[in-house]
Design a protein around this motif. Structure first.
Motif, PDB file in Angstrom:
ATOM      1  N   ASN A  60       1.462 -37.570  17.756  1.00  0.00           N
ATOM      2  CA  ASN A  60       0.058 -37.803  18.097  1.00  0.00           C
ATOM      3  C   ASN A  60      -0.518 -36.634  18.884  1.00  0.00           C
ATOM      4  N   ALA A  61       0.262 -36.072  19.805  1.00  0.00           N
ATOM      5  CA  ALA A  61      -0.215 -34.915  20.561  1.00  0.00           C
ATOM      6  C   ALA A  61      -0.311 -33.681  19.675  1.00  0.00           C
ATOM      7  N   TRP A  62       0.606 -33.541  18.730  1.00  0.00           N
ATOM      8  CA  TRP A  62       0.600 -32.375  17.838  1.00  0.00           C
ATOM      9  C   TRP A  62      -0.625 -32.389  16.918  1.00  0.00           C
ATOM     10  N   PRO A 122      -3.059 -14.297  18.023  1.00  0.00           N
ATOM     11  CA  PRO A 122      -2.021 -14.538  17.013  1.00  0.00           C
ATOM     12  C   PRO A 122      -1.654 -16.011  16.886  1.00  0.00           C
ATOM     13  N   ILE A 123      -1.327 -16.400  15.666  1.00  0.00           N
ATOM     14  CA  ILE A 123      -1.066 -17.802  15.374  1.00  0.00           C
ATOM     15  C   ILE A 123       0.122 -18.334  16.176  1.00  0.00           C
ATOM     16  N   LEU A 124       1.097 -17.474  16.471  1.00  0.00           N
ATOM     17  CA  LEU A 124       2.261 -17.918  17.244  1.00  0.00           C
ATOM     18  C   LEU A 124       1.846 -18.377  18.637  1.00  0.00           C
ATOM     19  N   HIS A 125       0.816 -17.764  19.195  1.00  0.00           N
ATOM     20  CA  HIS A 125       0.329 -18.164  20.513  1.00  0.00           C
ATOM     21  C   HIS A 125      -0.241 -19.581  20.467  1.00  0.00           C
ATOM     22  N   HIS A 126      -1.028 -19.884  19.448  1.00  0.00           N
ATOM     23  CA  HIS A 126      -1.599 -21.229  19.317  1.00  0.00           C
ATOM     24  C   HIS A 126      -0.515 -22.258  19.010  1.00  0.00           C
ATOM     25  N   ALA A 127       0.487 -21.859  18.208  1.00  0.00           N
ATOM     26  CA  ALA A 127       1.599 -22.770  17.931  1.00  0.00           C
ATOM     27  C   ALA A 127       2.376 -23.071  19.212  1.00  0.00           C
ATOM     28  N   THR A 128       2.529 -22.061  20.076  1.00  0.00           N
ATOM     29  CA  THR A 128       3.193 -22.280  21.359  1.00  0.00           C
ATOM     30  C   THR A 128       2.390 -23.235  22.237  1.00  0.00           C
ATOM     31  N   ASN A 129       1.061 -23.094  22.221  1.00  0.00           N
ATOM     32  CA  ASN A 129       0.214 -24.033  22.968  1.00  0.00           C
ATOM     33  C   ASN A 129       0.424 -25.462  22.487  1.00  0.00           C
ATOM     34  N   SER A 130       0.393 -25.648  21.180  1.00  0.00           N
ATOM     35  CA  SER A 130       0.587 -26.993  20.624  1.00  0.00           C
ATOM     36  C   SER A 130       1.975 -27.528  20.958  1.00  0.00           C
TER      37      SER A 130
END
Length: 291
Positions: free
Chosen positions: A219-221, A79-87
């Protein structure tokens, strides 16, 4: 004589008004030029599956606004929320660690004397000239030896290392701008070391801290290459790597609607930070005007 004296003043006011109008018109035009591509992507992300691959003119959906692109992006894998949490974890961790290290380093370079101080500062700045691509393989091997490869924490350390030269330079200059008399007065009151840094110096260098934190976060985002190389588990991908995977497509097919939805989600934190900064800037102007 009074009318003749007033006429040049009125002409000057008229010219100033015209210059101000031209300045605002140019600023609005420039803002529109920069905002149109962003608005274009946001509108295109609400197209349906049939319209997603159609020509981008006009950018808005012809058959109504739908969330199918976001649904397909969410169903691409994890799920996209998981990747957004990683970022978010990587970006916030990078910002906090960069602020902590650069704050102490900048304070040390500004206020303390030690051997080879100038040479050490020049060497830190010289690392900016080293291309990141040239050290990516040694970093990968080093992290693999330490058992930190394919982890988000290692990504935080790598991003912090990349941000430190600029951040240390910024914080050193921020501390140099503070008069030493303030520090001497704090010493007379009994403050030394970390207490003086936290209670006296920290509020004075707050603009520098905000600048360093924003640059590190953004920059990290948005960083892609290091995350692509150092992360191999799809569940640990950050948003840029996920969007690249969506862009690559499955069986050669590219879901442009999902790509545009991912880009829209990437812009949300940047927009929030911009609005917060604008609010703080307006408050500063208002406080200055009141004083």
């Amino acid at each position: 004589m009074t009318a003749m004296a007033r006429s040049p003043r009125l002409r000057r006011k008229g010219r100033m008004r015209h210059h101000r109008l031209l300045f605002h018109a140019a600023a609005i035009l420039t803002a529109i030029i920069f905002l149109v591509p962003l608005v274009w992507v946001v509108l295109a992300s609400f197209r349906g599956p049939v319209e997603a691959g159609a020509p981008p003119i006009p950018p808005w959906p012809q058959q109504g606004f739908v969330l199918d692109s976001y649904t397909r992006l969410n169903n691409f894998g994890t799920p996209i929320l998981h990747h957004a949490t990683n970022s978010l974890f990587v970006s916030v961790g990078t910002a906090l660690l960069t602020i902590a290290v650069s704050l102490l380093a900048g304070y040390g370079f500004s206020r303390f004397r030690f051997p080879l101080k100038g040479l050490a500062f020049v060497l830190i700045l010289a690392t900016i000239m080293i291309p990141f691509q040239s050290i990516l393989t040694p970093l990968f091997l080093l992290l693999a030896k330490l058992g930190m490869q394919n982890t988000l924490v290692s990504l935080v350390f790598v991003y912090t290392t990349l941000q430190l030269p600029f951040s240390v330079f910024m914080m050193r200059n921020a501390f140099d701008a503070i008069p030493r008399e303030i520090e001497e007065a704090a010493r007379i009151d009994g403050l030394r070391g970390i207490p003086m840094l936290v209670q006296v110096m920290l509020p004075l260098v707050a603009p520098g801290i905000v600048t360093v934190g924003l640059f590190a976060f953004l920059n990290a985002w948005n960083e892609f290459l290091a995350a692509l190389v150092l992360l191999t588990d799809q569940s640990k991908f950050t948003l840029p790597v996920l969007i690249s995977s969506v862009r690559s497509g499955r069986y050669g097919a590219v879901d442009w609607g999902a790509v545009q939805a991912g880009v829209t989600l990437m812009m949300i934190p940047c927009l929030i930070l911009f609005l917060l900064l604008q609010r703080s800037y307006i408050r500063g102007l208002t406080a200055g005007a009141v004083k």
